[in-house]
Design a protein around this motif. Structure first.
Motif, PDB file in Angstrom:
ATOM      1  N   GLU A   1     -10.217   6.765  -2.826  1.00  0.00           N
ATOM      2  CA  GLU A   1     -10.933   6.291  -4.013  1.00  0.00           C
ATOM      3  C   GLU A   1     -10.040   5.405  -4.886  1.00  0.00           C
ATOM      4  O   GLU A   1     -10.462   4.348  -5.351  1.00  0.00           O
TER       5      GLU A   1
ATOM      6  N   LYS B   1      -8.388   6.580 -13.321  1.00  0.00           N
ATOM      7  CA  LYS B   1      -9.096   7.338 -12.286  1.00  0.00           C
ATOM      8  C   LYS B   1      -8.357   8.602 -11.875  1.00  0.00           C
ATOM      9  O   LYS B   1      -8.979   9.578 -11.486  1.00  0.00           O
TER      10      LYS B   1
ATOM     11  N   GLN C   1      -9.296   2.116  -3.023  1.00  0.00           N
ATOM     12  CA  GLN C   1     -10.485   1.394  -2.552  1.00  0.00           C
ATOM     13  C   GLN C   1     -10.296   0.877  -1.119  1.00  0.00           C
ATOM     14  O   GLN C   1     -10.456  -0.313  -0.837  1.00  0.00           O
ATOM     15  N   THR C   2      -9.933   1.793  -0.235  1.00  0.00           N
ATOM     16  CA  THR C   2      -9.760   1.455   1.169  1.00  0.00           C
ATOM     17  C   THR C   2     -10.325   2.587   2.010  1.00  0.00           C
ATOM     18  O   THR C   2     -10.929   3.508   1.480  1.00  0.00           O
ATOM     19  N   THR C   3     -10.141   2.515   3.299  1.00  0.00           N
ATOM     20  CA  THR C   3     -10.721   3.516   4.191  1.00  0.00           C
ATOM     21  C   THR C   3      -9.794   4.711   4.381  1.00  0.00           C
ATOM     22  O   THR C   3      -8.575   4.602   4.220  1.00  0.00           O
TER      23      THR C   3
ATOM     24  N   GLU D   1      -6.607   0.803 -14.344  1.00  0.00           N
ATOM     25  CA  GLU D   1      -7.779   1.312 -13.624  1.00  0.00           C
ATOM     26  C   GLU D   1      -7.401   2.506 -12.740  1.00  0.00           C
ATOM     27  O   GLU D   1      -8.082   3.533 -12.751  1.00  0.00           O
TER      28      GLU D   1
ATOM     29  N   THR E   1       0.835  -1.209   0.000  1.00  0.00           N
ATOM     30  CA  THR E   1       0.000   0.000   0.000  1.00  0.00           C
ATOM     31  C   THR E   1       0.865   1.253   0.000  1.00  0.00           C
ATOM     32  O   THR E   1       0.619   2.190  -0.760  1.00  0.00           O
TER      33      THR E   1
END
Length: 105
Positions: free
Chosen positions: A38, A98, A41-43, A94, A18
């Motif tokens: 975003e 984005k 795709q995590t908090t 992807e 990460t």
């Protein structure tokens, strides 16, 4: 000159997928936390924890703009990392797609 221990700590910090992905994104452009949440795709707390570790190590700097905090990579004083980042694999299509369309609300 950087010590062997400090350099080992920096590379150890980047051993997390990460954090390495965050560095790869920030190597392209600065971003606010909402973008990073975003993209990965995590908090928000998860992203903030990783960013704090990178900031504490002096690899990332932050700048507040209104309600948002923008993060950018800072390795000008770390030529060993700056050179290593040239060899980061490309981001997934992807994520790359984005990056260009996200906005903070």
């Amino acid at each position: 000159m950087i010590s062997m221990e400090e350099m080992a700590d920096q590379f150890k910090l980047l051993g997390d997928k990460t954090r390495l992905t965050l560095v790869s994104i920030l190597n392209q452009q600065e971003m606010c936390v909402c973008h990073l949440v975003e993209l990965l795709q995590t908090t928000q707390p998860n992203i903030s924890q990783h960013l704090r570790k990178l900031k504490d190590a002096g690899l990332v700097q932050e700048e507040r703009r209104g309600q948002w905090i923008y993060y950018s990579l800072y390795v000008e004083d770390k030529p060993h990392l700056k050179e290593a980042f040239h060899y980061l694999p490309p981001l997934s299509g992807e994520i790359q797609d984005k990056i260009n369309v996200l906005t903070c609300d």
